[in-house]
Design an enzyme around this catalytic site. Structure first.
Site, PDB file in Angstrom:
ATOM      1  N   PRO A 186       0.835  -1.209   0.000  1.00 31.26           N
ATOM      2  CA  PRO A 186       0.000   0.000   0.000  1.00 31.26           C
ATOM      3  C   PRO A 186       0.867   1.254   0.000  1.00 31.26           C
ATOM      4  O   PRO A 186       1.764   1.380   0.832  1.00 31.26           O
ATOM      5  CB  PRO A 186      -0.790  -0.120   1.308  1.00 31.26           C
ATOM      6  CG  PRO A 186      -0.030  -1.085   2.156  1.00 31.26           C
ATOM      7  CD  PRO A 186       0.684  -2.004   1.224  1.00 31.26           C
TER       8      PRO A 186
ATOM      9  N   THR B 260       0.442   5.481  -0.341  1.00 26.76           N
ATOM     10  CA  THR B 260      -0.331   6.714  -0.478  1.00 26.76           C
ATOM     11  C   THR B 260       0.142   7.493  -1.695  1.00 26.76           C
ATOM     12  O   THR B 260       1.343   7.650  -1.905  1.00 26.76           O
ATOM     13  CB  THR B 260      -0.164   7.535   0.815  1.00 26.76           C
ATOM     14  OG1 THR B 260      -0.876   6.841   1.832  1.00 26.76           O
ATOM     15  CG2 THR B 260      -0.694   8.940   0.694  1.00 26.76           C
TER      16      THR B 260
ATOM     17  N   GLN C  88      -6.861  -0.863   1.372  1.00 25.73           N
ATOM     18  CA  GLN C  88      -6.342  -0.676   2.729  1.00 25.73           C
ATOM     19  C   GLN C  88      -7.214   0.333   3.476  1.00 25.73           C
ATOM     20  O   GLN C  88      -7.375   1.477   3.043  1.00 25.73           O
ATOM     21  CB  GLN C  88      -4.889  -0.194   2.723  1.00 25.73           C
ATOM     22  CG  GLN C  88      -4.305  -0.272   4.142  1.00 25.73           C
ATOM     23  CD  GLN C  88      -2.916   0.297   4.281  1.00 25.73           C
ATOM     24  OE1 GLN C  88      -2.659   1.420   3.847  1.00 25.73           O
ATOM     25  NE2 GLN C  88      -2.021  -0.452   4.893  1.00 25.73           N
TER      26      GLN C  88
ATOM     27  N   HIS D 220      -5.363  -1.316   8.175  1.00 28.23           N
ATOM     28  CA  HIS D 220      -4.061  -0.662   8.406  1.00 28.23           C
ATOM     29  C   HIS D 220      -3.807  -0.619   9.915  1.00 28.23           C
ATOM     30  O   HIS D 220      -4.149   0.334  10.605  1.00 28.23           O
ATOM     31  CB  HIS D 220      -4.057   0.740   7.802  1.00 28.23           C
ATOM     32  CG  HIS D 220      -2.675   1.315   7.657  1.00 28.23           C
ATOM     33  ND1 HIS D 220      -1.565   0.758   8.255  1.00 28.23           N
ATOM     34  CD2 HIS D 220      -2.223   2.390   6.954  1.00 28.23           C
ATOM     35  CE1 HIS D 220      -0.501   1.478   7.947  1.00 28.23           C
ATOM     36  NE2 HIS D 220      -0.862   2.464   7.154  1.00 28.23           N
TER      37      HIS D 220
ATOM     38  N   TYR E  44      -0.620   4.040  13.332  1.00 23.68           N
ATOM     39  CA  TYR E  44      -1.984   4.571  13.231  1.00 23.68           C
ATOM     40  C   TYR E  44      -2.877   3.923  14.293  1.00 23.68           C
ATOM     41  O   TYR E  44      -2.405   3.246  15.189  1.00 23.68           O
ATOM     42  CB  TYR E  44      -2.496   4.424  11.788  1.00 23.68           C
ATOM     43  CG  TYR E  44      -1.646   5.257  10.842  1.00 23.68           C
ATOM     44  CD1 TYR E  44      -1.610   6.644  10.969  1.00 23.68           C
ATOM     45  CD2 TYR E  44      -0.839   4.665   9.886  1.00 23.68           C
ATOM     46  CE1 TYR E  44      -0.793   7.427  10.150  1.00 23.68           C
ATOM     47  CE2 TYR E  44      -0.019   5.435   9.055  1.00 23.68           C
ATOM     48  CZ  TYR E  44      -0.005   6.815   9.198  1.00 23.68           C
ATOM     49  OH  TYR E  44       0.809   7.588   8.402  1.00 23.68           O
TER      50      TYR E  44
ATOM     51  N   ARG F  61      -2.356  -5.489   8.512  1.00 18.54           N
ATOM     52  CA  ARG F  61      -0.967  -5.027   8.481  1.00 18.54           C
ATOM     53  C   ARG F  61      -0.540  -4.626   9.881  1.00 18.54           C
ATOM     54  O   ARG F  61      -1.269  -3.912  10.581  1.00 18.54           O
ATOM     55  CB  ARG F  61      -0.808  -3.848   7.518  1.00 18.54           C
ATOM     56  CG  ARG F  61       0.654  -3.577   7.210  1.00 18.54           C
ATOM     57  CD  ARG F  61       0.864  -2.675   6.035  1.00 18.54           C
ATOM     58  NE  ARG F  61       2.071  -3.097   5.332  1.00 18.54           N
ATOM     59  CZ  ARG F  61       2.834  -2.294   4.602  1.00 18.54           C
ATOM     60  NH1 ARG F  61       2.500  -1.033   4.446  1.00 18.54           N
ATOM     61  NH2 ARG F  61       3.913  -2.752   4.014  1.00 18.54           N
TER      62      ARG F  61
ATOM     63  N   GLY G 244       9.471  -4.409   3.281  1.00 13.93           N
ATOM     64  CA  GLY G 244      10.420  -3.543   3.966  1.00 13.93           C
ATOM     65  C   GLY G 244      11.741  -3.426   3.227  1.00 13.93           C
ATOM     66  O   GLY G 244      12.731  -4.027   3.629  1.00 13.93           O
TER      67      GLY G 244
ATOM     68  N   GLY H 268       6.951  -1.811  -2.456  1.00 16.18           N
ATOM     69  CA  GLY H 268       6.330  -0.501  -2.545  1.00 16.18           C
ATOM     70  C   GLY H 268       7.050   0.362  -3.555  1.00 16.18           C
ATOM     71  O   GLY H 268       6.618   0.526  -4.702  1.00 16.18           O
TER      72      GLY H 268
HETATM   73  C1  LIG Z   1       5.136   7.064  -1.074  1.00 14.03           C
HETATM   74  C2  LIG Z   1       4.830   6.016  -0.052  1.00 14.03           C
HETATM   75  C3  LIG Z   1       3.541   5.940   0.465  1.00 14.03           C
HETATM   76  C4  LIG Z   1       3.220   4.958   1.426  1.00 14.03           C
HETATM   77  N1  LIG Z   1       1.928   4.855   1.875  1.00 14.03           N
HETATM   78  C5  LIG Z   1       1.574   3.821   2.676  1.00 14.03           C
HETATM   79  C6  LIG Z   1       0.199   3.586   3.008  1.00 14.03           C
HETATM   80  O1  LIG Z   1      -0.718   4.280   2.563  1.00 14.03           O
HETATM   81  N2  LIG Z   1      -0.080   2.529   3.814  1.00 14.03           N
HETATM   82  C7  LIG Z   1       0.905   1.713   4.329  1.00 14.03           C
HETATM   83  O2  LIG Z   1       0.594   0.771   5.048  1.00 14.03           O
HETATM   84  N3  LIG Z   1       2.209   1.912   4.006  1.00 14.03           N
HETATM   85  C8  LIG Z   1       2.557   2.913   3.181  1.00 14.03           C
HETATM   86  N4  LIG Z   1       3.874   3.064   2.801  1.00 14.03           N
HETATM   87  C9  LIG Z   1       4.869   2.074   3.240  1.00 14.03           C
HETATM   88  C10 LIG Z   1       5.039   0.981   2.181  1.00 14.03           C
HETATM   89  O3  LIG Z   1       3.861   0.182   2.066  1.00 14.03           O
HETATM   90  C11 LIG Z   1       6.215   0.053   2.526  1.00 14.03           C
HETATM   91  O4  LIG Z   1       5.968  -0.565   3.772  1.00 14.03           O
HETATM   92  C12 LIG Z   1       7.560   0.772   2.623  1.00 14.03           C
HETATM   93  O5  LIG Z   1       7.720   1.692   1.545  1.00 14.03           O
HETATM   94  C13 LIG Z   1       8.738  -0.223   2.593  1.00 14.03           C
HETATM   95  O6  LIG Z   1       8.661  -1.110   1.502  1.00 14.03           O
HETATM   96  P1  LIG Z   1       9.367  -0.819   0.076  1.00 14.03           P
HETATM   97  O7  LIG Z   1      10.810  -0.544   0.362  1.00 14.03           O
HETATM   98  O8  LIG Z   1       9.147  -2.055  -0.734  1.00 14.03           O
HETATM   99  O9  LIG Z   1       8.720   0.394  -0.504  1.00 14.03           O
HETATM  100  C14 LIG Z   1       4.212   4.050   1.864  1.00 14.03           C
HETATM  101  C15 LIG Z   1       5.508   4.155   1.344  1.00 14.03           C
HETATM  102  C16 LIG Z   1       5.814   5.099   0.394  1.00 14.03           C
HETATM  103  C17 LIG Z   1       7.204   5.157  -0.163  1.00 14.03           C
END
Ligand SMILES: Cc1cc2nc3c(=O)[nH]c(=O)nc-3n(C[C@H](O)[C@H](O)[C@H](O)COP(=O)(O)O)c2cc1C
Length: 352
Positions: free
Chosen positions: A30, A32, A105, A179, A184, A231, A299, A321
């Site tokens: 997820p 944003t 989410q 979420h 949160y 999550r 992560g 992500g």
């Molecule tokens: C731009 C952006 C927006 C994010 N928005 C959310 C969100 O809305 N909900 C959530 O659970 N995590 C959110 N995250 C966290 C990601 O889901 C993820 O846990 C985090 O970026 C690490 O994984 P990655 O390195 O594969 O991106 C966001 C991360 C980024 C970079």
């Protein structure tokens, strides 16, 4: 460049639930997008954003607000009006037309909501806040003190979660992800830093765990537990959340009590899934040791790390992500061994 053999484990199909077969183990984490219309409907661009990533085993949307008065960031969409539901229908339909699967989410920010967006102060388990500037795009804000939730308000939020889940399914989504991570509302209930209550919702690990368990059970009863993912962040790392020794006794209650509930999955919420002393390993390892069902790892995983977690049984699915934001065709590129575009701020600015 990653040779396809190094990520072969990500390309094994997986029966996530009796009604949902995934063609591969790759999940869109997820993320944003900070794009919404004035009424907080998702923008028309959301359909293309998700549909272009439909080759994933599973897509999880950005956090979606379950009710008014809980917004904390610019232009985050909601699922609490008929107009929202209609707009999300287009997203689910576009993903399904491309052969994909998508969970929404569901997000309640608790103390991370801000009156800048709606003139009502944030609500949280307790009136605890950590003064200072907020990490925030497109607006400069300071943290503000929340008001402690009454029993009636907590009951109201449970009902709002249920209503949002019913709307998501009515809009055509395959399920919802609660979420419960990243500091949160659900995490604000189970961690001691943010929960100073002594009523039925705080004071002991069981009572701190209660809110998350009740949200999951309520949604399970409303839409089927196999349509509900959760999550969780075993590490306090975001939203000014602080770790207190004993916190995780409540997390362990959540995982133990829900282990027989038939949820679709538990999903790691962490920015970089490194080993942590208080967890005795990584966040994903922590969840794996306590969760008998499906674990979605996440992560800052590289595709090779995701594949090796899946191959070794460390997780059933791997979520990406930033890589998936930067490469809408991530699945195709990995299957062909093509190089990946790096993630940058420009990727976010290009969203419509
Ligand atoms: C731009 C952006 C927006 C994010 N928005 C959310 C969100 O809305 N909900 C959530 O659970 N995590 C959110 N995250 C966290 C990601 O889901 C993820 O846990 C985090 O970026 C690490 O994984 P990655 O390195 O594969 O991106 C966001 C991360 C980024 C970079």
């Amino acid at each position: 460049m990653t040779p396809p053999e190094a990520v072969a484990a990500l390309f094994q199909p997986f029966d996530l639930t009796p009604r949902l077969r995934l063609p591969n183990r790759i999940v869109l984490a997820p993320c944003t997008r900070n794009r919404a219309l004035g009424d907080l409907s998702p923008t028309p661009g959301a359909a293309g954003h998700y549909a272009s990533r439909a080759a994933a085993g599973l897509l999880v949307t950005e956090g979606v607000l379950i009710s008014p008065g809980i917004q904390g960031y610019v232009d985050t969409p909601g699922i609490f009006t008929d107009a929202h539901q209609k707009a999300w229908e287009k997203v689910a339909a576009a993903v399904h037309a491309r052969g994909g699967r998508i969970f929404m989410q569901l997000w309640h920010l608790g103390r991370m909501a801000h009156s800048h967006f709606h003139a009502v102060p944030p609500r949280a388990p307790s009136a605890v806040f950590d003064p200072g500037p907020r990490r925030q795009s497109r607006v400069t804000l300071e943290h503000e003190p929340p008001v402690a939730l009454s029993e009636a308000e907590i009951m109201g939020i449970l009902a709002e979660f249920e209503q949002a889940a019913l709307r998501a399914v009515a809009a055509g989504f395959d399920g919802v992800e609660i979420h419960g991570a990243n500091g949160y509302l659900p995490e604000q209930f189970w961690r001691m830093h943010t929960n100073r209550r002594s009523d039925g919702w705080g004071g002991t690990p069981e009572r701190r765990a209660r809110f998350t368990i009740e949200v999951c059970n309520r949604l399970g009863a409303a839409i089927g537990p196999d349509r509900v993912g959760l999550r969780l962040s075993p590490m306090a790392y975001f939203s000014e959340m602080k770790y207190t020794p004993g916190d995780n006794l409540a997390l362990d209650v959540i995982l133990a009590r829900l282990s027989g509930a038939g949820l679709a999955y538990v999903h790691t919420g962490i920015v970089e899934d490194h080993p942590e002393e208080v967890l005795g390993g990584t966040s994903t390892q922590y969840l794996r040791r306590r969760w008998p069902g499906v674990v979605v790892a996440n992560g800052a995983l590289t595709p090779e790390q995701g594949a090796s977690l899946v191959a070794s049984g460390g997780a059933e699915l791997a979520a990406f992500g930033k890589l998936f934001l930067a490469n809408a065709d991530l699945v195709e590129r990995l299957s062909r061994g093509q190089p990946l575009e790096p993630y940058s701020r420009a990727v976010l600015d290009a969203f419509t």
